[in-house]
Structures are given as structure tokens and as C-alpha cells.
Design an enzyme around this catalytic site. Structure first.
Site, PDB file in Angstrom:
ATOM      1  N   GLU A 427      -7.422 118.856 -45.058  1.00 47.81           N
ATOM      2  CA  GLU A 427      -8.218 120.070 -44.914  1.00 47.81           C
ATOM      3  C   GLU A 427      -8.085 120.898 -46.189  1.00 47.81           C
ATOM      4  O   GLU A 427      -6.986 121.108 -46.694  1.00 47.81           O
ATOM      5  CB  GLU A 427      -7.717 120.869 -43.699  1.00 47.81           C
ATOM      6  CG  GLU A 427      -8.258 122.276 -43.584  1.00 47.81           C
ATOM      7  CD  GLU A 427      -9.714 122.327 -43.106  1.00 47.81           C
ATOM      8  OE1 GLU A 427     -10.333 121.262 -42.963  1.00 47.81           O
ATOM      9  OE2 GLU A 427     -10.208 123.448 -42.900  1.00 47.81           O
ATOM     10  N   ASP A 500      -1.876 121.887 -43.221  1.00 45.00           N
ATOM     11  CA  ASP A 500      -0.810 122.842 -43.482  1.00 45.00           C
ATOM     12  C   ASP A 500       0.078 123.021 -42.254  1.00 45.00           C
ATOM     13  O   ASP A 500      -0.337 122.781 -41.132  1.00 45.00           O
ATOM     14  CB  ASP A 500      -1.401 124.212 -43.864  1.00 45.00           C
ATOM     15  CG  ASP A 500      -2.011 124.177 -45.255  1.00 45.00           C
ATOM     16  OD1 ASP A 500      -1.588 123.313 -46.052  1.00 45.00           O
ATOM     17  OD2 ASP A 500      -2.910 124.987 -45.534  1.00 45.00           O
ATOM     18  N   ASP A 502       0.851 125.620 -40.845  1.00 52.59           N
ATOM     19  CA  ASP A 502       0.643 126.941 -40.240  1.00 52.59           C
ATOM     20  C   ASP A 502      -0.319 126.843 -39.050  1.00 52.59           C
ATOM     21  O   ASP A 502      -0.663 125.753 -38.605  1.00 52.59           O
ATOM     22  CB  ASP A 502       0.109 127.925 -41.291  1.00 52.59           C
ATOM     23  CG  ASP A 502      -1.225 127.461 -41.843  1.00 52.59           C
ATOM     24  OD1 ASP A 502      -1.766 126.435 -41.354  1.00 52.59           O
ATOM     25  OD2 ASP A 502      -1.733 128.114 -42.772  1.00 52.59           O
ATOM     26  N   ASP A 504      -3.544 127.590 -38.731  1.00 53.87           N
ATOM     27  CA  ASP A 504      -4.827 126.939 -38.987  1.00 53.87           C
ATOM     28  C   ASP A 504      -4.662 125.427 -39.057  1.00 53.87           C
ATOM     29  O   ASP A 504      -5.502 124.667 -38.593  1.00 53.87           O
ATOM     30  CB  ASP A 504      -5.443 127.471 -40.288  1.00 53.87           C
ATOM     31  CG  ASP A 504      -5.843 128.930 -40.153  1.00 53.87           C
ATOM     32  OD1 ASP A 504      -6.128 129.360 -39.014  1.00 53.87           O
ATOM     33  OD2 ASP A 504      -5.853 129.644 -41.174  1.00 53.87           O
TER      34      ASP A 504
END
Ligand code: 0RA
Length: 642
Positions: A427, A500, A502, A504
Site C-alpha cells: 500500500e 504499515d 498502524d 490504516d
């Protein structure tokens, strides 16, 4: 020594040899010595209480994790019989805990032991694999207790008090020289106990985790049984039939089924045999599906919903938007398949099929409005399937005419041998750029994702083909989707999601896993889908090789280890990676892509089902469950745009 004061007869020696065999090859009895095997110990003991409930004598099971990972399971059944067993010359209770496979055989003939089955190996296996076990029985006006260490009796069954109640309590501490870990996972156990409560109508299960100061406690009891299960699974979706259709028959092979249609497009059918989730399906599921197809087609014909010229609705049209749980009890189940979770008993198909035929046909006749609503949905599913076929053919025709059929952003690898090839789905453009530069281009391909993510929840196959984000994934994998998916055509042996660490990243991971689960399921079943694990931290110091840490525990471990080498915390620079984009190509290769050093996590069917449920909850039509979910997970979902 007091422990060995009694002499061993031939029977006893056999017993000890039996349990020694369990300790030598634990995997053969409980699957593995990983955390999964550890949890199996608990399931085994709880199953004994469930059997007592199924026999009609037990209404409540209380499970606790005590400090130090001691498990306690208390039921209010009849209590394990305490008198001397004629075959072994010791108490029946001691026999059950020391003789391999003694569970049902020694316990009487009350239809005992129908639950379990997959690992229904008996309490003696738990005893053999525990540091110590303590069993307390209330029965015949008394309290009786016995104790074991590593399977050996250290205190024979003895009356220690009076009681008017009945029941059995088992406490044990798993042997840490046998298991990789003895730390139980609360969430895993909670999920299983809830499932058992759904599957055992009316049984009250309490579960308390007392390991921490503020203990957690839950209570499950579902008078609605499988109907409650289906409603639970459909939380967040809009139901077509408000009350689940419920079918139950207690014949030679007891069958229980609940089903509910929702306005979603996915098919969620869960099947169980003797309370074990048959992930790979089998004859019971086959019977259910065949009956669904037949009954709905018959109804559609006789009520002129399908005209003479129309072809029959296909099974998949009829299963669109269905959530169902099928549970059967089979005396001698044969489990087949890769993970031994596929029912093989052929006699079960017909039993389920004829039962559902009768009950469902009657239901539809008695509830014409619901029948109409469901069939309208089936017909529109069949039209969508036709549209998807046309869209697919269009794609195929295009691809046979054009030379460059692969997605433009895909940086393919040079090898064409699928087994050795990997595709990283990344992504974000900057991370995609680093990955392209850092990779080993001989066998690693990079597909950066861009465009708008489609809401998989609300889309049918024809839309998926046209979606600018998912289409490149489909074309890159190269094996089609849905019923056309052909695993022999995959272009990469490993499909690796790199996002990632995190919120998202978690979102995109969940969406992609759900997409694979719904449209390329064999890819997950076959173990081809992986998650890359980028590091969270880097510790560096001049003259020292960088140390990457993948979790918070890793980080504190690294600090400690470096301290032992004389390097203090203050001398180290700590970098926290917020995203893949912060790493340069070399770092990305070293930490996340180099097969020799990276950590890959395989996505299992269980992970995928969990992801699917999360997506339904987040993307579904109903606002309230979504709001609740977000509130509950507020600390994780701060930036989630849904
Ligand atoms: C067979 C017969 C009887 C009780 C049990 C099994 C029994 C086993 C377990 C294991 C855990 N909890 C249990 N509760 C009951 C009793 C037969 C009788 O009373 O006549």
C-alpha cells in the site's frame, strides 16, 4: 517414599507405560505442543462437562484461569463415579484419569462421549501432560479428592468431607517442559466457550481470568442455541427473515440447523460435528446444500417464480447472503481432509438432506412473504452471476488480444516458476518504490496498490472485476476469482501483504484478507497468503550493527541484551518506524523482504474468518453495531476512515 507406597500390579504398569507414551509423543494425542495444543487440554476437560450436559445432567460449567496459568473446570453434573472399577481394581475416577482412552468405556452407558472426537483423547492425556492434576468430586453425599503428578497418582481418591451437591472439579497445571508455552490466550478460550454455549442450548458457561489484579469474567447461556449463534454472526447485517429458520431433529443422528438470510452477498455456513468446527465441511454440509438447492428450486417452479423457459437457480445463487450453522452429532465420526476437519461418514448426507427437505419446504409454504423475499434475492444473484460471466469473458477476450496483459504498476519478477515466485502487495507509492528497488528481482514481484478500495461487503463479483484496486490483484495472481478460481494457474507461490503497522495498515490488511477469503478462498486454504512483518523500531549506535525490533517485547529484550554487552540505553538512538515509507530500499530488504531474515506470518482460515467478520461489522448496513465496535476499539480506530 510415600508417593510409591502402593505396589504396582500388571494393570498399573500398563497404565504408566500408556501415559509415558503420551509424554514421549504429545503431538500424536493433542496435535502439537504449541499454544494450540495447550488450549486443547482445556477443551478436553470442558468437553467432559459438556458431555454430561448433553446427557441431561449438567446445567453449568465454570472455568477459571487461576494465577500461574492453573486451569480450573467445575461442572454440576453427577460427579465421576467413585466406586472401585471391576476391571482395574482402582476407583472409576482414578481409572478415567490414568487409563488411556478410558473416558466413555469406564463411565457407564449413558450415551457418554459424543462431544469431542477430533482430539477426544480423554482426561488421562491431560493428566499425563500436566505438572499436577487435582480432581474433586461431589457425589453420594461426600466430597472425594485425588491428586496426580505428571500422570502418576500421588494421592489416591479419598473422602475428604460431606456434600449434598454433585459435580466434578478438575484443576491442572500444564507441564512447561512439554509445552512451548503455558500462557493461555484469553480471547481464544473465550471464543471457544461462547461457541460451545451456542452449540449446547441452555448450558451456562462462566469463564473468569484471574491472572491479573482486575479479573475478567464472562457468562454465556443461550436458550436460542444455534438461532442465537446465527443472530450473533449476523450482527451488523440487515436480516431478510427476522427470526432465523430453525430445524432440529433428535434421531439416531441428531441434527440442528439455524439459518438466516441477510441483504449481504457473502455466504457464511459453519458446520460442526460433535461440537467440532468442520472447517473443510463434509457429508453433513453436502446434505444441507443439496437440500437448499432442491427445495428453493421446487418452490420457485411451483409458485411460478421460475418460468418454464428459465433454467434452474444454482446452489451459489441460493446461498448468496445466507448465514447458517449446521450441527450434527455422529457416534463414530470419520474425519478426513488436510486438517482432519472434513466429515466423511456417507450416511449423514441423506439424513440431513431429507430432514431439511421436509422442514424447509413446510417453512416456505407457511411463510410465503419470507419465501418471496429470499427468492427475489436468489433470482437477482443469478442475474448478477450471468453479468459477471459476461464481464469475465470481456476481460478474457481483451487479454487474448492485447500483448501486455499484466497491470502497469506491477514490477514482475524474472522467474516464471510459480513455486519460487512471490508478489508483495504494497500500500502506498513511496513504499512501493522502496520495495521495487530493494527486492531481489529474480523471484520477487511488487504490486503497489492505488485507487479506491471497494467495499467488498456490498459488491458482487461483476463489480470486483471492474474495481481499479482489486483488478490488478486478480490479474497479477492470474488464477481468476470465485467459482472460476483455479489454483493451478497462480503466478506466485507466495502472495505477501505488506502494509504499515498502524491502523490504516490494519484496515488494508483486513480488507485484502477478506477479499482473498471471499473470492480466492483456496489461496488461503492452501497457505499461499502471508503477512509481511515490518519492524517497529531500530536501535543504532556508531560502530554497531543496527538492531531491528518487531514488537515492544523485542525492544525491551534488545535493550537488556545490549546492556549485558555493556551498551547502555542512553548510548542508543531509537527510531520508531511509522510507516514502510520511512525505510530506504536496503533497510526494507534487510528487515522485511530478505527470505533469510524476514518474518512472514501465514494467514490461516481462522484469521480469514475473523477478518471477514470484522469487515461485515465495519462495512455492513447497520449503524449501531459499527458505532459499538468503534467505541470498543476506539484506541485502535482513531484514523480509520469508514
Ligand atoms: C459417566 C457416568 C457418570 C458420570 C460421568 C460419566 C461423569 C464424567 C465426568 C467428567 C467430568 N465431569 C463428569 N461428570 C460425570 C455417572 C453415572 C451415574 O451416576 O449413574
Amino acid at each position: 517414599m510415600e508417593k510409591f507406597e502402593h505396589e504396582y500390579g500388571a494393570e498399573q504398569i500398563q497404565v504408566l507405560e500408556g501415559l509415558e507414551a503420551v509424554r514421549k509423543r504429545p503431538g500424536m494425542y493433542i496435535g502439537s505442543t504449541s499454544v494450540r495444543g495447550l488450549h486443547h487440554l482445556v477443551y478436553e476437560i470442558v468437553d467432559n462437562g459438556v458431555d454430561e450436559a448433553l446427557a441431561g445432567y449438567c446445567s453449568e460449567i465454570n472455568i477459571e484461569i487461576e494465577p500461574g496459568n492453573i486451569i480450573s473446570v467445575q461442572d454440576n453434573g453427577r460427579g465421576i463415579p467413585v466406586e472401585i472399577h471391576p476391571k482395574t481394581g482402582i476407583s472409576t475416577a482414578e481409572t478415567v484419569y490414568t487409563v488411556l482412552h478410558a473416558g466413555g468405556k469406564f463411565g457407564g452407558d449413558s450415551g457418554y462421549k459424543v462431544s469431542g472426537g477430533l482430539h477426544g483423547v480423554g482426561a488421562s492425556v491431560v493428566n499425563a501432560l500436566s505438572n499436577w492434576t487435582e480432581v474433586t468430586i461431589q457425589r453420594d453425599g461426600g466430597i472425594f479428592q485425588m491428586k496426580f503428578e505428571k500422570g502418576k497418582t500421588v494421592k489416591k481418591l479419598e473422602r475428604i468431607g460431606d456434600s449434598k451437591k454433585t459435580g466434578t472439579q478438575v484443576r491442572f497445571l500444564a507441564d512447561d517442559t512439554i509445552f512451548e508455552t503455558t500462557e493461555y490466550e484469553y480471547d481464544v478460550l473465550e471464543k471457544r466457550f461462547r461457541e460451545i454455549a451456542f452449540l449446547t442450548k441452555g448450558l451456562k458457561i462462566t469463564f473468569e481470568d484471574k491472572r491479573e489484579e482486575d479479573s475478567k469474567k464472562v457468562e454465556f447461556c443461550y436458550e436460542g442455541g444455534l438461532s442465537s449463534f446465527v443472530e450473533f454472526l449476523n450482527k451488523g447485517k440487515e436480516a431478510i427473515n427476522k427470526t432465523p429458520i430453525y430445524i432440529e431433529k433428535n434421531g439416531e443422528i441428531p441434527v440442528e440447523i439455524a439459518m438466516q438470510y441477510t441483504t449481504s452477498y457473502s455466504e457464511n455456513i459453519y458446520s460442526f460435528v460433535n461440537n467440532i468446527n468442520t472447517v473443510e465441511g463434509g457429508t453433513h454440509l453436502e446434505g444441507f446444500k443439496r437440500s437448499l438447492t432442491k427445495v428453493f428450486n421446487d418452490y420457485a417452479r411451483s409458485h411460478n417464480i421460475l418460468k418454464e423457459k428459465d433454467s434452474n437457480l444454482q446452489g451459489e445463487d441460493i446461498r448468496e447472503g445466507i448465514t447458517a450453522v449446521v450441527s450434527v452429532k455422529v457416534k463414530e465420526p470419520q474425519f478426513e481432509g488436510q486438517t482432519k476437519t472434513k466429515l466423511g461418514n456417507s450416511e449423514v448426507t441423506g439424513v440431513v438432506q431429507s430432514m431439511v427437505n421436509d422442514a424447509l419446504a413446510t417453512f416456505l409454504e407457511e411463510n410465503p412473504a419470507i419465501a418471496k423475499a429470499i427468492l427475489e434475492k436468489c433470482v437477482s444473484a443469478s442475474r448478477a452471476r450471468e453479468a459477471a460471466r459476461k464481464a469475465r469473458e470481456l476481460v478474457r477476450r481483451k487479454s487474448s488480444l492485447e500483448t501486455t496483459t499484466l497491470p502497469g504498476k506491477l514490477a514482475d519478477c524474472s522467474s516464471k516458476v510459480a513455486e519460487e515466485c512471490e508478489v508483495y502487495i504494497v500500500e502506498g507509492d513511496s513504499a512501493g518504490g522502496s520495495a521495487k528497488q530493494g527486492r531481489d528481482r529474480r523471484f520477487q514481484a511488487i504490486l503497489p496498490l492505488w485507487g479506491k478500495m471497494l467495499n467488498v461487503e456490498k459488491s458482487r463479483a461483476d463489480k470486483i472485476y471492474g474495481n481499479d484496486k482489486l483488478n490488478p490483484v486478480i490479474v497479477a495472481v492470474g488464477a481468476g476469482i470465485g467459482n472460476d478460481f483455479d489454483i493451478t494457474k497462480i503466478r506466485y507461490g507466495k502472495v505477501i501483504i505488506m502494509a504499515d503497522a498502524d491502523v490504516d495498515g490494519a484496515h488494508i490488511r483486513t480488507l485484502l484478507i477478506t477479499f482473498f477469503f471471499r473470492y480466492m478462498r483456496p489461496l488461503i486454504e492452501n497457505g499461499n497468503v502471508y503477512l509481511a512483518q515490518p519492524p517497529l523500531y531500530k536501535l543504532s549506535k556508531k560502530g554497531m550493527e543496527d538492531v531491528y525490533c518487531y514488537t515492544d517485547e523485542d525492544l525491551s529484550k534488545a535493550y537488556k541484551e545490549l546492556e549485558q554487552k555493556g551498551i547502555q540505553r542512553e548510548q542508543l538512538a531509537l527510531q520508531r518506524y511509522k510507516g514502510l515509507g520511512e525505510m530506504n530500499p536496503d533497510q526494507l530488504w534487510e528487515t522485511t523482504m530478505d527470505p533469510a531474515r524476514r518474518i512472514l506470518v501465514k494467514v490461516t482460515m481462522e484469521d480469514a474468518m475473523e477478518a471477514d467478520k470484522t469487515i461485515s461489522l465495519l462495512m455492513g448496513d447497520e449503524v449501531e453495531p459499527r458505532r459499538q465496535f468503534i467505541q470498543k476499539n476506539a484506541k485502535y480506530v482513531k484514523n480509520l476512515d469508514i
